[in-house]
Scaffold this motif. Structure first.
Motif, PDB file in Angstrom:
ATOM      1  N   ALA A   1      -4.259  33.270  26.861  1.00 11.68           N
ATOM      2  CA  ALA A   1      -3.144  32.881  25.597  1.00 11.68           C
ATOM      3  C   ALA A   1      -3.478  31.687  24.868  1.00 11.68           C
ATOM      4  O   ALA A   1      -3.367  31.624  23.697  1.00 11.68           O
ATOM      5  N   ARG A   2      -3.993  30.568  25.412  1.00 12.83           N
ATOM      6  CA  ARG A   2      -3.880  29.373  24.936  1.00 12.83           C
ATOM      7  C   ARG A   2      -5.431  29.574  23.759  1.00 12.83           C
ATOM      8  O   ARG A   2      -5.539  28.762  22.984  1.00 12.83           O
ATOM      9  N   ILE A   3      -6.311  30.255  24.510  1.00  8.70           N
ATOM     10  CA  ILE A   3      -7.451  30.375  23.715  1.00  8.70           C
ATOM     11  C   ILE A   3      -7.271  31.133  22.528  1.00  8.70           C
ATOM     12  O   ILE A   3      -7.573  30.758  21.489  1.00  8.70           O
ATOM     13  N   GLY A   4      -6.550  32.083  22.773  1.00  7.55           N
ATOM     14  CA  GLY A   4      -6.197  32.978  21.351  1.00  7.55           C
ATOM     15  C   GLY A   4      -5.317  31.964  20.464  1.00  7.55           C
ATOM     16  O   GLY A   4      -5.680  31.972  19.416  1.00  7.55           O
ATOM     17  N   HIS A   5      -4.726  31.190  21.012  1.00 13.25           N
ATOM     18  CA  HIS A   5      -3.819  30.391  20.216  1.00 13.25           C
ATOM     19  C   HIS A   5      -4.822  29.396  19.386  1.00 13.25           C
ATOM     20  O   HIS A   5      -4.936  28.978  18.081  1.00 13.25           O
ATOM     21  N   GLU A   6      -5.767  28.768  20.282  1.00 16.25           N
ATOM     22  CA  GLU A   6      -6.582  27.817  19.937  1.00 16.25           C
ATOM     23  C   GLU A   6      -7.587  28.395  18.739  1.00 16.25           C
ATOM     24  O   GLU A   6      -7.924  27.974  17.678  1.00 16.25           O
ATOM     25  N   GLU A   7      -7.981  29.707  18.902  1.00 18.82           N
ATOM     26  CA  GLU A   7      -8.744  30.409  18.005  1.00 18.82           C
ATOM     27  C   GLU A   7      -7.976  30.682  16.761  1.00 18.82           C
ATOM     28  O   GLU A   7      -8.685  30.398  15.569  1.00 18.82           O
ATOM     29  N   ALA A   8      -6.470  30.795  16.823  1.00 23.49           N
ATOM     30  CA  ALA A   8      -5.695  30.945  15.568  1.00 23.49           C
ATOM     31  C   ALA A   8      -5.681  29.629  14.837  1.00 23.49           C
ATOM     32  O   ALA A   8      -5.810  29.593  13.722  1.00 23.49           O
ATOM     33  N   VAL A   9      -5.574  28.603  15.686  1.00 23.29           N
ATOM     34  CA  VAL A   9      -5.741  27.129  15.166  1.00 23.29           C
ATOM     35  C   VAL A   9      -6.947  26.982  14.178  1.00 23.29           C
ATOM     36  O   VAL A   9      -7.037  26.379  13.050  1.00 23.29           O
ATOM     37  N   GLN A  10      -8.002  27.286  14.805  1.00 27.12           N
ATOM     38  CA  GLN A  10      -9.245  27.071  14.487  1.00 27.12           C
ATOM     39  C   GLN A  10      -9.456  28.230  12.862  1.00 27.12           C
ATOM     40  O   GLN A  10      -9.915  27.506  12.067  1.00 27.12           O
ATOM     41  N   ALA A  11      -8.806  29.238  13.191  1.00 26.50           N
ATOM     42  CA  ALA A  11      -9.099  30.037  11.800  1.00 26.50           C
ATOM     43  C   ALA A  11      -8.262  29.456  10.721  1.00 26.50           C
ATOM     44  O   ALA A  11      -8.801  29.634   9.657  1.00 26.50           O
ATOM     45  N   SER A  12      -6.970  29.000  11.143  1.00 30.14           N
ATOM     46  CA  SER A  12      -6.227  28.356   9.841  1.00 30.14           C
ATOM     47  C   SER A  12      -7.044  27.142   9.553  1.00 30.14           C
ATOM     48  O   SER A  12      -6.733  26.768   8.415  1.00 30.14           O
ATOM     49  N   ARG A  13      -7.647  26.458  10.373  1.00 33.46           N
ATOM     50  CA  ARG A  13      -8.225  25.137   9.879  1.00 33.46           C
ATOM     51  C   ARG A  13      -9.228  25.754   8.965  1.00 33.46           C
ATOM     52  O   ARG A  13      -9.568  24.910   7.787  1.00 33.46           O
ATOM     53  N   ALA A  14      -9.924  26.415   9.358  1.00 36.70           N
ATOM     54  CA  ALA A  14     -11.424  27.058   8.424  1.00 36.70           C
ATOM     55  C   ALA A  14     -10.800  27.283   7.087  1.00 36.70           C
ATOM     56  O   ALA A  14     -11.440  27.070   6.119  1.00 36.70           O
ATOM     57  N   TYR A  15      -9.773  28.343   7.054  1.00 39.14           N
ATOM     58  CA  TYR A  15      -8.987  28.614   5.816  1.00 39.14           C
ATOM     59  C   TYR A  15      -8.764  27.191   4.892  1.00 39.14           C
ATOM     60  O   TYR A  15      -9.259  27.385   3.722  1.00 39.14           O
ATOM     61  N   ARG A  16      -8.135  26.324   5.645  1.00 39.00           N
ATOM     62  CA  ARG A  16      -7.749  25.141   4.955  1.00 39.00           C
ATOM     63  C   ARG A  16      -8.988  24.581   4.434  1.00 39.00           C
ATOM     64  O   ARG A  16      -8.994  24.134   3.123  1.00 39.00           O
ATOM     65  N   GLY A  17     -10.024  24.519   5.161  1.00 36.51           N
ATOM     66  CA  GLY A  17     -11.255  23.763   4.790  1.00 36.51           C
ATOM     67  C   GLY A  17     -11.750  24.247   3.483  1.00 36.51           C
ATOM     68  O   GLY A  17     -12.121  23.527   2.554  1.00 36.51           O
ATOM     69  N   ALA A  18     -11.980  25.684   3.495  1.00 38.82           N
ATOM     70  CA  ALA A  18     -12.609  26.429   2.543  1.00 38.82           C
ATOM     71  C   ALA A  18     -11.736  26.307   1.010  1.00 38.82           C
ATOM     72  O   ALA A  18     -12.132  26.105   0.242  1.00 38.82           O
ATOM     73  N   LEU A  19     -10.399  26.229   1.416  1.00 40.14           N
ATOM     74  CA  LEU A  19      -9.281  26.360   0.277  1.00 40.14           C
ATOM     75  C   LEU A  19      -9.376  24.983  -0.252  1.00 40.14           C
ATOM     76  O   LEU A  19      -9.212  24.669  -1.485  1.00 40.14           O
ATOM     77  N   THR A  20      -9.561  23.732   0.455  1.00 41.41           N
ATOM     78  CA  THR A  20      -9.465  22.397  -0.126  1.00 41.41           C
ATOM     79  C   THR A  20     -10.233  22.217  -1.059  1.00 41.41           C
ATOM     80  O   THR A  20      -9.830  21.773  -2.402  1.00 41.41           O
ATOM     81  N   SER A  21     -11.479  22.565  -1.058  1.00 40.88           N
ATOM     82  CA  SER A  21     -12.560  22.188  -2.119  1.00 40.88           C
ATOM     83  C   SER A  21     -12.095  23.149  -3.516  1.00 40.88           C
ATOM     84  O   SER A  21     -12.194  22.463  -4.454  1.00 40.88           O
ATOM     85  N   ALA A  22     -11.642  24.374  -3.179  1.00 39.57           N
ATOM     86  CA  ALA A  22     -11.421  25.282  -4.142  1.00 39.57           C
ATOM     87  C   ALA A  22     -10.060  24.701  -4.953  1.00 39.57           C
ATOM     88  O   ALA A  22     -10.102  24.569  -6.312  1.00 39.57           O
ATOM     89  N   ILE A  23      -9.080  24.108  -4.334  1.00 46.93           N
ATOM     90  CA  ILE A  23      -7.970  23.544  -4.608  1.00 46.93           C
ATOM     91  C   ILE A  23      -8.284  22.215  -5.772  1.00 46.93           C
ATOM     92  O   ILE A  23      -7.784  22.134  -6.554  1.00 46.93           O
ATOM     93  N   LYS A  24      -9.286  21.365  -5.031  1.00 43.61           N
ATOM     94  CA  LYS A  24      -9.574  20.136  -5.751  1.00 43.61           C
ATOM     95  C   LYS A  24     -10.362  20.520  -6.973  1.00 43.61           C
ATOM     96  O   LYS A  24     -10.085  19.975  -8.072  1.00 43.61           O
TER      97      LYS A  24
END
Lengths: 180, 1030, 396, 225
Positions: B822-845
């Motif tokens: 369950a924690r791995i699932g959580h961690e993966e989800a955390v990574q996924a949303s982090r990845a989203y944010r990473g990609a979005l950050t440059s677009a937003i800027k």
């Protein structure tokens, strides 16, 4: 802004309906305070965010708990509003006291030909329900009807429609049976 | 919820609103209103008393509702939309009239450009029905259809009626139901923001901050970001991030669920484990207690040995320290001497002072230059604003065109002046001939005057003859050759001839001669002068022909007739002369008018010329301002470049000055230190003696016997102990051992199970815990047996304990595995949303940078000094329930060349409102959505000072051209003229009297440069009370 | 329950009982048929009364079963003493059945239903009565204390094992063990009290009993806790038998019933009467209404509309020049003439100036619009409302 | 404004505020739990957190009522204070009637294995026969008043035609019971067990645990997060 007392007041109001407290009570955060005519007591009502009412659930196509004998109850409430809300440019609460006879007479004009006994029986049931939910304040002993604190929860934007409703309703007729 | 999903999404797409019509909305008339999309639309009002009460706000509210402005709270069913319906109280007739129970907003959307065919093919009609009561379904219902489907009628009543039937004919779009408010924004615009509005509070009070509705400085930075995100379309991408965060949250809940499962299980396992653990602890404690006991013995021995060694070391150390301090004292004395004498330092000091002096004066010079430049820029700006104001008179002409028009106007004026002269001459001629005719002296005037002087009566021939209309053709021609003749009584012919001898060519005709009347002759006008004889003779001599009318004289003379005016008879001839005068006078008046018109043209041409010159001047001034700004920037840069050198020089100067002071202090301090060292050494020598005495008193041999081993083995034993125990004393060890054994006993036999304690242990325990003198010794004696008994008990329990522990461990491992999954699932989800944010950050800027650039451009172009946006990467949310908090701080310069100041500092409201509009426009211009935007501004220019009004509306007028934004602004009278000056369309809502509940047809004056759009709506408009020009 | 499982359960309990005495495993019942056979046989004995049955009669009574099975069973029963000769003499043909054996069978069935816990209960009651009578020897008392302690310890061991290692389902099956733990403990404690009072020498054993009782209390509490923990927020209700529920529902007083909800807070009814609902209820009345409607819209065709009423302005100053320029000495000029035939930029400037002149209260010009609006595709302006710019007559 | 929620709502835009307020209304006013599908504020983790904060301020809390379904109920600590003061506690007869419905519609069907699921909803009506006991105790009129109150509060729901023999209506537990938090539901179950089988080991286990006060704390914390 928020405090443990406010949470408790709100919850209590949810569990018991509008709360009648001595006027010295401090108004809890986010609640509406309605001082009674005598000034000794006041009602506390919760003020929902953005004054949202259960009417909104229709837009969400969700159900609220059904009211029993809805039409009968609402006719009586409308009639009471007609009798008690004398200055319709002001807010409905507190309004003026009226007698049960007057209110029932307006109801009688709305649904003519139902017979004395039927009118009385249905009317009393509606009075009881409206009194229990604090839409009306009924004093059985002196046959007096006042508007209850919950009428103050109608948002301002509903008032024009309420006024129009009141204007459409017939006034109570002069007392024809003084012995009743 | 199910079954109500609308069929379409984003059905309007990139079409724009080109026309709207409302039925039973406020007091508005049902006339359609065309919309010149992409321009500023100035909405004025004319109520019975002033510009209020004509429904401007309602019209604006209607437009914002049609564009799904979030302010309406569609998610709650847009309850406030009901306020748009006709309301008898507002109309002042609540005792007579009722409220409207439903009404319609109708919008026609079409592509922004295209041929008429394309527009017709792509037009879309959108209907929103508002019901006062939501008893029978949603309050707002949405229907639409391709093409134009609109009510048509010659009168207001017909249109109102038609609206209901057209609505009925439109199909509901969500299965058998209508699309309701909740789905309206998505259905019409796919959640794209299409409208930013400030609606006055009377119609719609937004509880939430809105870039236009609230003063910008009261809106949070985060809210500003959200508004920009919505306008630029990055909010849809942010939505994905939110979904990722939601997923993360769910996974986290799963993980914490697994965790709590584990905790529940652990709770039951704990009871058993606690028991085992307690016994395990007891086992360890027993071992430890034994160890401590042995440690105590070793410690006692080693302590003595250690003390012995320590004393030796200490003595040696004292010797060393004494020697070192003597050396240090010598070094101190040397340093003090060195410091007192330093030439290099003095040189450095001088150099630093002179460098700083020079650089500082350079910097001041540059500062002065900047101040001068700024003053100049400000002056030019003032001139520029004046020139721009004047340039408005150019009506869009450039200088050349204006000069040409001026020349043309001048030439035209000159021509008309000449024409007036000619006409004047003609008029005066006509007037004099009239005078002559009136005085009868136009014919043979000289002769008649001479004869009259001698008492001989005479009149002109033409005055003497009266011609009836049928006779004119023949006789006028016949008489014409003798028009200069004077008629004299035949008796006086001779005398008259003599009198006229001085005037050769005079013709005299005899009157009152007997006539041989051949037939009907024209009559004589004056009985005194009967010319019938002459006429008869003439008649005989002449023959009349027609076509053209002419007369043949026997002498072979032909006189051509066909006079338009009677040539004979005095009265008629006067009338003829008057007619001529009238004609000339008319011609003259025309000429004067033409001259005046030309004069006006010259005036307007002159005004335009001035305007155009001012525009040219403005252009020039702009250039100058630009040059000055560049210069200003260059100077600033130069000053900026100088700054590091200057501050370095300053630092060097300060450093040098400080150093000089410090030096002196150092010398004094060195000398003080030396004195202190000398004193310390004296004290140390005394301590040396005392230590040697203590060494001799340690009783080492006895302790070696107690240890049962070599002294080396004891210290070896102690060395292997953990670091923290190295320092424990023998008493510490005993206390530890005692505590350990009693802890072990209470672990094994907690109060609840104390009756299971073996007798032997109980007895020993009693003995060791007896109080009184010698208790410590007795306890030390009983210690070893107690230890042994406890060991035996624990060994018995070992088997079962081990088994149970194994079982629990197996289960625990399984449960931890599922928790880990369950924690791995959580961690993966955390990574996924982090990845989203990473990609979005440059677009937003990137988007924010675009918006900032546009914001700066707009501000500079429309009366500002430059603006920018400040933003930073926000830290990722610590918890998935937190939002990812981007913040944007708009900033602008408050004056030329100043720094950017954040938006929430004190400033005047006009400035703030102006920036808010610019920011919205900038965001719209930088938008990636490609969707046209509508700005709805009630009380346009409410805060603007006179000076800013023109610039503000100029921006609004221009922004449509640049970014396809339609601006709809409602105005009070005092803003009207400014707004019209920049608008593409002027709409004036009218209601003439309080007795009338409804508006009249609004005034519409406007120009849509996309002619096909005008054509597209023509039939609709003309079907609804619009006319085509005659 | 399906029959196979039932039969297996019977056999297993029976085997557990017999296992204590049986010398050989195959001597015990290992088939449910055998159990039924025994039951049938004992019933026959009961009918026969004091006369007893001969072997033939016994076989006849069990005729429904195969012969070899009957043989075998009779052999076992005889050997274990469940069937004995009616009188103790050789060649005795009549046999009688052992009361003890049958009672033990009844116990088997009971234990099947109740798990043996109530038997323990009864045992405790009997022992208590016996001990209270004061006729028991110290030896007997010792046996009692050891027996009870052992029984409790076994029960504890079973419960603990189930609680710790077993599945929740297994634990729930054994739940009847837990039902009235309290009365069991009370009884065991009572026995313990008596023992301790009359036989102080048994104090050590009593201590063991005490700890066994305590252990039982702990174990059943732990087991219940585990059941409740696994039962969610309403599922534990099925841990009590339906009969118990019915009995409570029938017998409890209003106060007892009400007490259950003494700490639950619910929402008060708060019916909402929306304005629309009120209107609906009033309009929905049988009698026709004389409700007001919106004012009627004009039926006059738009073109025939009367010119609007006049509104006036006053006084003169700044825009006079422009106004005079436009008027060129005339008193009025048509808007159409002023605004058409030029580019929009000019037209709107003119309009702006006219509006300004008209709005300016110090000037006596006015812009009077009439109708209707003209649509003029392909010209400037595209839409134009006719009107007049004029010198306003001064009002007195 | 002097509302209780201003500082929570202030930073939001119209759309989010709207989503939040409509979700609040759906949770607080709706008779049945609200679905995540219809309400964006329940779908978005950040908004749902805000929504829970709004509820917390009014003494309420989010209650999960199934997959993607939510409703609101009293915060456990607030409910404890209310109960301790006797605020909002139903009169005895109302309570007795409700308990009879819960026993007949939920407890008995569950004990007989006829009812799955872990909540207080049921499809097994409590007939007038089951309720007759109460009508004998206090008189028919008083009971019908009590039932009317329970109906109006959503605590019982009328079912027609379950028992045609007897006069009177049949009932099942109403939707208001879905507003109970897990801890409150559990407390109800335990109170029932304590009342019905006070001498059982189950009752002992409950008493012991309540005395320790441990498990309740952990469960409520878990559900509240």
């Amino acid at each position: 802004m928020s405090s443990p007392e406010a949470a408790l007041w709100w919850a209590r109001s949810r569990a018991e309906g509008p709360l009648r407290v001595p006027s010295v009570t401090r108004t809890p955060a986010g609640m509406l305070r309605l001082v009674e005519r005598d000034g000794e007591h006041c009602w506390l009502l919760t003020r929902p965010p953005d004054d949202v009412t259960p009417a909104m659930l229709r837009e969400l196509r969700m159900q609220v708990l059904p009211v029993e004998f809805p039409n009968e109850t609402r006719r009586v409430l409308a009639a009471a509003l007609r009798c008690c809300w004398t200055d319709i440019q002001a807010s409905p609460w507190p309004g003026q006291p009226a007698t049960m006879r007057e209110v029932l007479d307006v109801v009688d004009q709305l649904t003519p030909g139902r017979g004395e006994e039927v009118l009385h029986r249905f009317g009393m049931g509606a009075f009881r329900r409206l009194n229990a939910s604090r839409w009306l304040d009924i004093d059985d002993d002196v046959q007096r009807v006042c508007l209850g604190p919950r009428v103050a929860t109608w948002p301002d934007q509903d008032l024009p429609a309420l006024r129009e409703l009141c204007r459409e309703l017939p006034p109570p007729r002069p007392d024809r049976e003084p012995d009743r | 919820m199910s079954g109500s999903t609308p069929q379409g999404e984003d059905i309007v797409g990139d079409r724009v609103l080109v026309g709207l019509q409302s039925v039973r909305i406020s007091r508005l008339s049902t006339h359609p209103i065309p919309v010149a999309a992409g321009t500023l639309i100035a909405v004025a009002g004319q109520g019975p008393k002033d510009s209020n009460g004509a429904g401007k706000s309602s019209l604006l509210a209607q437009i914002s509702l049609l564009h799904a402005d979030e302010q309406w709270r569609f998610g709650s069913g847009a309850p406030a939309a009901v306020d748009l319906l006709f309301n008898s109280e507002d109309a002042g007739g609540e005792d007579r009239w009722g409220n409207a129970d439903h009404g319609y907003l109708i919008g026609v959307f079409a592509p922004a450009a295209g041929t008429l065919d394309q527009l017709q093919a792509c037009a879309l009609t959108v209907w929103i029905r508002i019901d006062r009561s939501n008893q029978k379904g949603p309050r707002l219902k949405l229907r639409w259809r391709d093409g134009l489907h609109l009510p048509v009628g010659d009168s207001e009543a017909e249109r109102e009626q038609a609206a209901d039937s057209v609505w009925q004919a439109l199909p509901p779009r969500a299965g058998r139901q209508d699309v309701a408010a909740r789905d309206l924004p998505r259905t019409l615009y796919g959640e794209h923001v299409r409208c930013v509005s400030f609606l006055s509070t009377s119609v719609r009070a937004s509880a939430a901050p809105n870039l236009l509705a609230q003063p910008l400085n009261e809106i949070s930075e985060r809210r500003i970001f959200e508004a920009i995100a919505a306008l630029t379309g990055i909010d849809t991408e942010l939505e994905k991030e939110r979904q990722a965060r939601r997923h993360e949250y769910d996974r986290r809940q799963e993980a914490s669920g697994a965790e709590s499962d584990l905790a529940t299980w652990e709770e039951s396992a704990q009871v058993i484990e606690d028991g085992i653990d307690a016994r395990d602890r007891a086992r360890e404690l027993v071992v430890e207690a034994a160890d401590r006991w042995r440690s105590r013995t070793a410690r006692l021995l080693c302590d003595a040995l250690q003390r012995d060694a320590d004393i030796q070391v200490e003595i040696a150390e004292i010797d060393t320290v004494i020697n070192r301090d003597i050396r240090t004292a010598q070094e101190l004395a040397r340093q003090a001497a060195e410091l007192a004498d330093d030439e290099a330092f003095t040189r450095r000091q001088q150099a630093a002072m002179s460098t700083f002096g020079k650089l500082d004066s350079d910097d001041r010079e540059l500062g002065n230059q900047i101040a001068t430049l700024e003053q100049q820029i400000e002056d030019i700006d003032r001139l520029l604003r004046a020139a721009r104001e004047a340039a408005r008179d150019a009506d869009g002409r450039n200088e050349q065109a204006a000069e040409r028009e001026r020349a043309e106007a001048d030439a035209a004026l000159e021509d008309t002046v000449k024409a007036v002269g000619v006409a004047e001459k003609a008029l005066s001629d006509a007037e004099s001939s009239l005078r002559d005719a009136e005085s009868g002296r136009d014919l043979a005037q000289q002769q008649i005057e001479i004869l009259a002087a001698e008492g001989i009566g005479a009149i002109g021939l033409l005055d003497a003859v009266v011609l009836d209309e049928p006779d004119r053709a023949r006789w006028e021609a016949a008489l014409w050759p003798y028009r200069e003749a004077a008629v004299v009584d035949s008796e006086q012919l001779n005398r008259a001839s003599q009198l006229l001898a001085g005037i050769p060519g005079s013709i005299l005709i005899a009157a009152n001669r007997a006539s041989s009347a051949p037939g009907r002759l024209p009559g004589s006008a004056d009985p005194e002068y009967d010319v019938s004889g002459f006429l008869a003779a003439l008649h005989a001599r002449t023959t009349a022909r027609s076509d053209p009318d002419r007369v043949y004289d026997d002498a072979g003379i032909v006189v051509v007739g066909g006079f338009s005016q009677p040539a004979t008879g005095r009265a008629t001839r006067i009338a003829a002369a008057r007619e001529r005068v009238r004609q000339r006078s008319t011609a003259h008046e025309d000429a004067v008018k033409a001259r005046n018109a030309a004069g006006q043209k010259v005036i307007s041409a002159e005004r335009r010329q001035k305007g155009a010159r001012a525009a040219a001047e403005a252009y020039q001034l702009e250039g100058q301002a630009g040059t000055l700004r560049k210069k200003d920037q260059a100077t600033r840069q130069a000053r900026g470049e100088l700054a590091p050198t200057l501050s370095a020089a300053q630092a060097e100067r300060d450093a040098v000055l400080r150093l000089a002071g410090v030096r002196q202090q150092q010398i004094e301090s060195l000398q003080r230190q030396k004195t202190t060292l000398d004193n310390t050494n004296k004290t140390r020598r005394e301590k040396h003696g005392k230590l040697e005495e203590e060494q001799s008193q340690l009783g080492l041999p006895e302790l070696i016997v107690r240890w049962d081993g070599t002294p080396d083995s004891a210290s070896e034993y102690l060395r292997t102990l953990p670091d923290n125990q190295q320092s424990w004393s023998a008493d510490d060890w005993w206390e530890e051992a005692k505590d350990l054994i009693s802890t072990a006993i209470s672990e094994c036999f907690p109060p609840t199970a104390s009756d299971t304690m073996p007798m032997e242990i109980t007895g020993l325990l009693e003995e060791s815990s007896q109080r009184g003198p010698g208790s410590s010794r007795r306890a030390q004696v009983a210690f070893a047996p107690l230890l042994r008994a406890l060991r035996v008990y624990l060994r018995q329990q070992e088997g079962t304990d081990q088994y149970e522990r194994q079982q629990i461990a197996i289960q625990r491992e399984e449960r931890h595995k599922s928790l880990a999954a369950a924690r791995i699932g959580h961690e993966e989800a955390v990574q996924a949303s982090r990845a989203y944010r990473g990609a979005l950050t440059s677009a937003i800027k990137k988007t924010l940078a675009d918006v900032a650039a546009e914001f700066d451009r707009l501000d500079g172009a429309y009366g500002g000094y430059g603006a920018s946006l400040h933003y930073e990467d926000p830290p990722p949310p610590a918890d998935p329930t937190e939002a990812w908090g981007w913040k944007v701080t708009p900033m602008w310069r408050r004056a030329e060349g100043r720094r950017h100041i954040p938006y929430d500092r004190r400033a005047n409201t006009a400035q703030i409102d102006d920036r808010a509009i610019k920011l919205v426009c900038a965001a719209a211009a930088a938008s990636g959505t490609g969707r046209p935007l509508v700005l709805v501004l009630d009380e346009l220019g409410r805060n603007l000072g006179k000076q800013h009004r023109r610039e503000a509306v100029a921006l609004l007028g221009q922004i449509g051209r640049d970014s396809g934004i339609t601006v709809v602004g409602a105005l009070q009278d005092d803003m009207e003229t400014y707004a019209i000056d920049a608008c593409g369309q002027y709409v004036k809502l009218r209601r003439s009297s309080d007795s009338s509940p409804y508006n009249e047809q609004p005034v519409v004056v406007g120009y849509d440069e996309h002619a096909p759009r005008v054509e597209l709506l023509r039939a609709w408009l003309t079907g609804n009370g619009y006319r085509e020009p005659a | 329950m399906d029959t196979v499982a039932t039969e297996q359960a019977i056999v297993s309990v029976f085997e557990q009982i017999v296992a204590v005495l049986a010398r050989k495993a195959d001597a015990a019942i290992d088939d449910a048929t055998l159990f039924r056979l025994t039951d049938t046989l004992f019933a026959a004995f009961a009918r026969a009364g004091e006369d007893g049955l001969t072997v033939e009669q016994m076989k006849a009574a069990c005729a429904a079963f195969p012969d070899d099975v009957i043989e075998n069973r009779l052999g076992v029963l005889r050997r274990l003493g469940a069937i004995q000769p009616a009188f103790d003499k050789p060649y005795q043909r009549e046999h009688r059945a052992s009361f003890t054996s049958y009672v033990s069978m009844l116990f088997v069935q009971r234990m099947l239903a109740r798990g043996g816990q109530s038997e323990l209960h009864q045992l405790l009651t009997m022992e208590k009565t016996r001990l209270e009578g004061g006729q028991s020897t110290a030896e007997e008392a010792r046996d009692v204390v050891v027996g009870i302690t052992t029984a409790l310890r076994l029960l504890v061991a079973e419960l603990v094992a189930l609680t710790i290692g077993g599945t929740v389902e297994a634990l729930r099956e054994r739940a009847p063990l837990l039902w009235n733990a309290k009365s069991l403990i009370d009884q065991a404690s009572a026995v313990h009290e008596i023992l301790l009072e009359f036989w102080p020498e048994l104090s050590r054993l009593c201590g063991e009993l005490r700890s066994a009782i305590a252990a039982y209390e702990d174990a059943s509490t732990n087991a219940s806790a585990r059941l409740i923990a696994a039962a969610g927020t309403s599922r534990a209700l099925n841990l009590l038998p339906p009969e118990m529920w019915r009995r409570f529902a029938r017998r409890a007083t209003v106060e007892e019933l009400a007490a259950v909800l003494a700490d639950q807070v619910f929402d008060a009814p708060s019916p909402w009467h929306d304005v629309a609902d009120l209107a609906e209820a009033v309009v929905g009345r049988p009698q026709p209404t004389s409700g007001r409607s919106t004012p009627p819209r004009s039926r006059v065709p738009d073109g025939d509309e009367r010119p609007p009423q006049e509104w006036s302005d006053a006084e003169a100053e700044r825009l006079a020049g422009i106004a005079e320029e436009v008027l060129s000495g005339e008193d009025s000029v048509a808007v159409e003439q002023l605004l058409s035939g030029m580019d929009w930029v000019t037209a709107r400037r003119v309009l702006a100036d006219l509006v300004a002149a008209s709005n300016n209260e110090r000037l006596s010009y006015r812009l009077t619009w009439s109708g209707p609006v003209q649509v003029r595709p392909d010209s400037v302006p595209s839409w134009l409302t006719p009107g007049v710019f004029e010198r306003a007559r001064r009002h007195a | 404004m002097s509302g209780l929620f201003d500082d929570l709502l202030q930073p939001l835009g119209d759309k989010q505020r709207d989503a939040l307020v409509s979700a609040w209304a759906a949770l607080e006013y709706g008779s049945e739990p609200a679905s995540e599908a219809a309400l964006p504020a329940l779908r978005d983790a950040a908004l749902r957190h805000l929504l829970d904060q709004m509820l917390q301020r009014t003494g309420r809390t989010l209650v999960r009522a199934g997959a993607y379904l939510w409703t609101s109920g009293y915060r456990d600590d607030i409910a404890a204070v209310l109960a301790a003061n006797g605020w909002g506690i139903l009169p005895p007869l109302e309570r007795a009637a409700l308990i009879l419905v819960l026993i007949h519609s939920v407890a008995i069907p569950r004990a007989e294995g006829r009812l799955a699921g872990d909540d207080w909803q049921s499809t097994h009506p409590t007939t007038p026969t089951h309720l007759r006991k109460l009508s004998q105790v206090r008189g028919q009129r008083r009971l019908s008043d009590a039932l009317q109150w329970l109906r109006a509060a959503g605590l019982v729901r009328l079912v027609r035609g379950a028992d045609s023999e007897m006069a009177g209506a049949s009932y099942v537990p109403g939707p208001a019971l879905r507003r109970l938090t897990p801890a409150a539901r559990k407390r109800l179950q335990e109170n029932l067990i304590l009342a019905v089988g006070p001498d059982t080991a189950l009752a002992t286990a409950i008493t012991v645990r309540r005395r320790l006060g441990r498990p309740e704390v952990t469960t409520s914390q878990r559900s509240g997060s």
